[in-house]
Design a protein around this motif. Sequence first.
Motif, mmCIF file in Angstrom:
data_model
loop_
_atom_site.group_PDB
_atom_site.id
_atom_site.type_symbol
_atom_site.label_atom_id
_atom_site.label_comp_id
_atom_site.label_asym_id
_atom_site.label_seq_id
_atom_site.Cartn_x
_atom_site.Cartn_y
_atom_site.Cartn_z
ATOM 1 N N LEU A 112 0.893 -1.072 -0.128
ATOM 2 C CA LEU A 112 0.026 0.150 0.017
ATOM 3 C C LEU A 112 0.915 1.273 0.003
ATOM 4 C CD1 LEU A 112 -2.484 -1.136 2.733
ATOM 5 C CD2 LEU A 112 -2.801 -1.152 0.500
ATOM 6 N N VAL A 113 0.734 2.087 -0.953
ATOM 7 C CA VAL A 113 1.317 3.429 -0.910
ATOM 8 C C VAL A 113 0.469 4.563 -0.996
ATOM 9 C CG1 VAL A 113 3.203 4.605 -2.496
ATOM 10 C CG2 VAL A 113 3.267 1.995 -2.293
ATOM 11 N N GLU A 114 0.626 5.442 0.047
ATOM 12 C CA GLU A 114 -0.025 6.495 0.241
ATOM 13 C C GLU A 114 0.620 7.686 -0.435
ATOM 14 O OE1 GLU A 114 -0.640 4.342 4.388
ATOM 15 O OE2 GLU A 114 0.931 4.748 2.883
ATOM 16 N N SER A 115 -0.393 8.905 -1.075
ATOM 17 C CA SER A 115 0.425 9.992 -1.300
ATOM 18 C C SER A 115 -0.734 10.982 -1.186
ATOM 19 C CB SER A 115 0.845 9.765 -2.958
ATOM 20 O OG SER A 115 -0.405 9.271 -3.610
ATOM 21 N N TYR B 131 -1.743 10.170 7.952
ATOM 22 C CA TYR B 131 -2.787 9.222 7.439
ATOM 23 C C TYR B 131 -2.333 7.835 6.731
ATOM 24 C CZ TYR B 131 -6.255 13.118 8.423
ATOM 25 O OH TYR B 131 -6.875 13.718 9.121
ATOM 26 N N TYR B 132 -2.828 6.693 7.248
ATOM 27 C CA TYR B 132 -2.630 5.582 6.588
ATOM 28 C C TYR B 132 -3.656 4.787 6.101
ATOM 29 C CZ TYR B 132 1.427 6.137 9.973
ATOM 30 O OH TYR B 132 2.419 6.531 10.853
ATOM 31 N N CYS B 133 -3.076 3.999 5.118
ATOM 32 C CA CYS B 133 -4.084 3.251 4.570
ATOM 33 C C CYS B 133 -3.835 1.918 5.057
ATOM 34 C CB CYS B 133 -3.935 3.195 2.776
ATOM 35 S SG CYS B 133 -5.034 2.114 1.934
ATOM 36 N N GLN C 88 3.125 3.403 4.427
ATOM 37 C CA GLN C 88 3.891 4.118 5.015
ATOM 38 C C GLN C 88 3.530 5.525 5.607
ATOM 39 O OE1 GLN C 88 3.570 4.350 1.799
ATOM 40 N NE2 GLN C 88 3.947 6.524 1.498
ATOM 41 N N GLY C 89 2.141 5.720 5.220
ATOM 42 C CA GLY C 89 1.676 6.825 5.716
ATOM 43 C C GLY C 89 1.864 8.311 5.065
ATOM 44 N N THR C 90 0.872 9.074 5.097
ATOM 45 C CA THR C 90 1.224 10.411 4.412
ATOM 46 C C THR C 90 0.857 11.646 5.254
ATOM 47 O OG1 THR C 90 0.826 11.927 2.260
ATOM 48 C CG2 THR C 90 -0.951 10.561 3.326
ATOM 49 N N GLN C 91 1.494 12.675 5.546
ATOM 50 C CA GLN C 91 1.435 13.582 6.516
ATOM 51 C C GLN C 91 0.552 14.673 6.143
ATOM 52 O OE1 GLN C 91 2.819 14.069 9.941
ATOM 53 N NE2 GLN C 91 1.305 15.752 9.732
#
Length: 115
Positions: A4-7, A93-95, A107-110
């Motif tokens: 999972l890759v957040e952006s 924020y995490y998926c 990895q999360g996105t701020q």
Amino acid sequence: QVQLVESGGGLVQAGGSLRLSCAASGFIISGNTMYWYRQAPGNQRELVAAIISGGSTNYADSVKGRFTISRDNAKNTVYLQMNSLKPEDTAVYYCNVRRFLKNYWGQGTQVTVSS
């Protein structure tokens, strides 16, 4: 292999909007319930929104009416549209997906909301 890759995170003023993306690989999102969580400094990770395989959605009371979770099955990607942002929405924020009793996280996105 599940990944999972957040952006899409960033700095925004109160009242602004952001759209987060979660690109999934190693499985098909349409057959799974997908979640967005967030964690602010000093706080526990909390559930923000969920979209189940049938398409129904659920939200934390704190974001109802402001956030919308959706998915694009063709892109195997889940989104979190965040409107009317408040300083208290500031967090990483995490998926998340749960498969075969195992939790997978990105990895999360701020997201930082200034007042």
